[in-house]
Design a protein around this motif. Sequence first.
Motif, short mmCIF file in Angstrom:
data_model
loop_
_atom_site.label_atom_id
_atom_site.label_comp_id
_atom_site.label_asym_id
_atom_site.label_seq_id
_atom_site.Cartn_x
_atom_site.Cartn_y
_atom_site.Cartn_z
N GLY A 225 0.83 -1.21 0.00
CA GLY A 225 0.00 0.00 0.00
C GLY A 225 0.86 1.25 0.00
O GLY A 225 0.62 2.20 -0.76
N THR A 226 1.91 1.24 0.85
CA THR A 226 2.79 2.41 0.91
C THR A 226 3.46 2.64 -0.44
O THR A 226 3.53 3.77 -0.93
CB THR A 226 3.88 2.21 2.00
OG1 THR A 226 3.22 1.94 3.23
CG2 THR A 226 4.75 3.43 2.16
N ALA A 227 3.93 1.55 -1.07
CA ALA A 227 4.60 1.69 -2.37
C ALA A 227 3.64 2.33 -3.38
O ALA A 227 4.02 3.27 -4.10
CB ALA A 227 5.08 0.33 -2.87
N ALA A 228 2.40 1.84 -3.43
CA ALA A 228 1.44 2.37 -4.41
C ALA A 228 1.14 3.83 -4.12
O ALA A 228 1.12 4.67 -5.02
CB ALA A 228 0.16 1.53 -4.38
N LYS A 229 0.94 4.13 -2.81
CA LYS A 229 0.60 5.52 -2.45
C LYS A 229 1.75 6.47 -2.81
O LYS A 229 1.52 7.58 -3.29
CB LYS A 229 0.30 5.62 -0.95
CG LYS A 229 -1.15 5.24 -0.63
CD LYS A 229 -1.48 5.58 0.80
CE LYS A 229 -1.13 4.42 1.70
NZ LYS A 229 -1.39 4.54 3.09
N VAL A 230 2.97 6.01 -2.56
CA VAL A 230 4.12 6.87 -2.86
C VAL A 230 4.24 7.10 -4.37
O VAL A 230 4.44 8.22 -4.84
CB VAL A 230 5.43 6.26 -2.28
CG1 VAL A 230 6.65 6.98 -2.83
CG2 VAL A 230 5.41 6.35 -0.77
N ALA A 231 4.10 6.01 -5.15
CA ALA A 231 4.23 6.15 -6.61
C ALA A 231 3.16 7.10 -7.16
O ALA A 231 3.46 7.96 -7.99
CB ALA A 231 4.14 4.78 -7.28
N VAL A 232 1.93 6.94 -6.67
CA VAL A 232 0.84 7.79 -7.17
C VAL A 232 1.07 9.25 -6.73
O VAL A 232 1.02 10.17 -7.55
CB VAL A 232 -0.54 7.29 -6.65
CG1 VAL A 232 -1.64 8.29 -6.95
CG2 VAL A 232 -0.87 5.94 -7.30
N ASP B 136 3.79 10.74 -5.88
CA ASP B 136 4.96 11.33 -6.52
C ASP B 136 4.62 11.78 -7.94
O ASP B 136 5.02 12.86 -8.39
CB ASP B 136 6.09 10.30 -6.55
CG ASP B 136 7.30 10.81 -7.28
OD1 ASP B 136 7.92 11.76 -6.77
OD2 ASP B 136 7.61 10.30 -8.37
N THR B 137 3.85 10.94 -8.66
CA THR B 137 3.48 11.30 -10.03
C THR B 137 2.57 12.52 -10.02
O THR B 137 2.70 13.41 -10.86
CB THR B 137 2.79 10.11 -10.73
OG1 THR B 137 3.62 8.96 -10.55
CG2 THR B 137 2.61 10.36 -12.21
N ILE B 138 1.64 12.57 -9.04
CA ILE B 138 0.75 13.73 -8.96
C ILE B 138 1.58 15.00 -8.72
O ILE B 138 1.36 16.03 -9.36
CB ILE B 138 -0.30 13.53 -7.83
CG1 ILE B 138 -1.29 12.45 -8.25
CG2 ILE B 138 -1.04 14.84 -7.53
CD1 ILE B 138 -2.30 12.05 -7.20
N VAL B 139 2.55 14.91 -7.81
CA VAL B 139 3.39 16.08 -7.55
C VAL B 139 4.09 16.53 -8.84
O VAL B 139 4.10 17.70 -9.20
CB VAL B 139 4.44 15.79 -6.44
CG1 VAL B 139 5.50 16.87 -6.38
CG2 VAL B 139 3.76 15.66 -5.09
N LEU C 143 3.18 16.06 -11.92
CA LEU C 143 2.23 16.65 -12.87
C LEU C 143 1.80 18.05 -12.42
O LEU C 143 1.67 18.95 -13.24
CB LEU C 143 1.01 15.74 -13.05
CG LEU C 143 1.32 14.41 -13.76
CD1 LEU C 143 0.11 13.51 -13.79
CD2 LEU C 143 1.81 14.67 -15.19
N LEU C 144 1.58 18.20 -11.11
CA LEU C 144 1.19 19.53 -10.61
C LEU C 144 2.30 20.56 -10.87
O LEU C 144 2.04 21.69 -11.25
CB LEU C 144 0.86 19.47 -9.11
CG LEU C 144 -0.46 18.78 -8.75
CD1 LEU C 144 -0.63 18.72 -7.23
CD2 LEU C 144 -1.65 19.51 -9.38
N VAL C 145 3.54 20.13 -10.65
CA VAL C 145 4.66 21.03 -10.94
C VAL C 145 4.68 21.34 -12.44
O VAL C 145 4.84 22.50 -12.87
CB VAL C 145 6.01 20.41 -10.51
CG1 VAL C 145 7.17 21.25 -11.01
CG2 VAL C 145 6.08 20.29 -9.00
N GLY C 146 4.49 20.29 -13.25
CA GLY C 146 4.47 20.47 -14.71
C GLY C 146 3.40 21.47 -15.13
O GLY C 146 3.66 22.37 -15.94
N ILE C 147 2.21 21.35 -14.56
CA ILE C 147 1.12 22.27 -14.93
C ILE C 147 1.49 23.71 -14.57
O ILE C 147 1.31 24.63 -15.36
CB ILE C 147 -0.20 21.83 -14.24
CG1 ILE C 147 -0.71 20.55 -14.90
CG2 ILE C 147 -1.27 22.93 -14.37
CD1 ILE C 147 -1.83 19.86 -14.15
N ALA C 148 2.02 23.88 -13.33
CA ALA C 148 2.39 25.23 -12.90
C ALA C 148 3.44 25.82 -13.84
O ALA C 148 3.31 26.95 -14.32
CB ALA C 148 2.90 25.20 -11.47
#
Length: 482
Positions: free
Chosen positions: A271-278, A280-283, A285-290
């Motif tokens: 669960g931790t691995a999945a949460k971290v991967a998701v 991290d990718t969201i972060v 993408l958010l940086v990319g959008i900004a």
Amino acid sequence: MHQLNKNIFITDFKVFGGVIMEHKKGREGFSSGIAAFFATLGSAVGLGNIWKFPYVVGENGGAAFLLIYFICIIFIGLPVMISEFYIGRKTRKNVMGALELLAPKRKWKSIGIISMLASYFIVFFYSSVGGWVYSYVFKAIKGDFYEVTSKSAQDEFVRTIIGPIPPIIWQVVVVTVVSLILALGVKNGIERITKTLMPILFILILICDIKALTLPGVGDSFKFLFKVDFSMLSGSVILMAMGLAFFKLSLGMGCMMTYGSYFTKKDNMMGTAAKVAVSDTIVSLLVGIAVFSAVFSFEMKPSSGPGLLFMTVPMVFSKLPFGTLLLLVFFILASIAATTAMTSMCEVVIAYYSEQRGMSRRKAVLLNAVIILGIGVFATLSADASSLLGKFTIFHMRLFDLFDFISSNILLPLGGILIAIFVGYVIPKEDIKKELSNEGKLKLDKLIDAYYVILRYVTPVLVFVVFLSSLGVMEKLIKLFS
Ligand code: PFF
């Protein structure tokens, strides 16, 4: 090994005069699942999300690249991460100690050596970039980014990397901050800092994104990031996506093994691995959008190389209302990311020095800082192309790029493939099942089966093929048979 309580273990049994004496050694660890999540996320979220991710996506056609990146995360990133967590938490030792305990043959200890080498090669150049980022916070506070033009942005960046003294001083500052965190220990240092800084980092990213949503370029940034263009896909793009997945999730270099060794026995590692991967990718993408919203609002090209962070961002952000404040927010978030990621890289060797070599934690931290600065300084000086070191190249690469190439393209995939083979083929499946399900308390049977199949049959093959192609072997083979 016998568990006494959550974080204290009897690690050694020593024989004195025929009497077995239990040698109790307190081993620190994270205090909860949340703490483990934030620490691991602190390792994953780093300059990679800010300095590498937006420009690699930009240079490789946006969403087509993202798609390949997601595939790499699912078939390579997650299986390797879970395997590293397994090795760490099962043994509750540093990388070398863990492999010594688990591996019947000495050759598997090479994973530990590769891990520590990789962590050093990364930290040598990473601390340079970290220094530049810290210096930009300072410059933003001083108000140096008022009405930045393309020329002044370039001049500022050149001034930042041209040595010899200022970039080295900033590198020393970064290494000192990281060393202080590490010296405080796993709980008081790493856990406390990541638990505090990760939510702050997230809020700072949201501030940048809220601003981005008001910009005219926001639509283009979404199109750029999420439009699927398969024509951009090529062998080298796939290689880059895999390299990025390893780098992003801090894999193949013992970092997740070391942090896994601090997890409590109650944590759900998958669960931790999945949460971290998701997350991290969201972060990313958010940086990319900004970043891209601002870039497109001024009709600039998205793929402007590593200068994106240090030249384009100051230029476009400074033109916005409250731009100088926004720049400060952006570089503070970049500094937080750099600091927590570097902390995790260093913990790999510090755990080794203190547990295997018997050094006190403080001595280990000091030795580590001396090594990083002793060699990392050369990476910093080589970043300036006009300097003597900047002209010195090996395989057409300056030291700075060479350290990046050796770690990202060779050591991390090599470490990753060995970890996948080791856990997939040497460790009995029953042991893995027991550890990942917390002795059957977590009902994860199907997921564990899927993980095991991917780990054995998909991950090593994919990494191997991509790895060969990175060395040019694959292309030669294809030519030979066509
Ligand atoms: N994941 C970090 C980033 O994306 O910047 C980089 C990194 C941290 C790589 C820790 C390796 C590592 F062990």
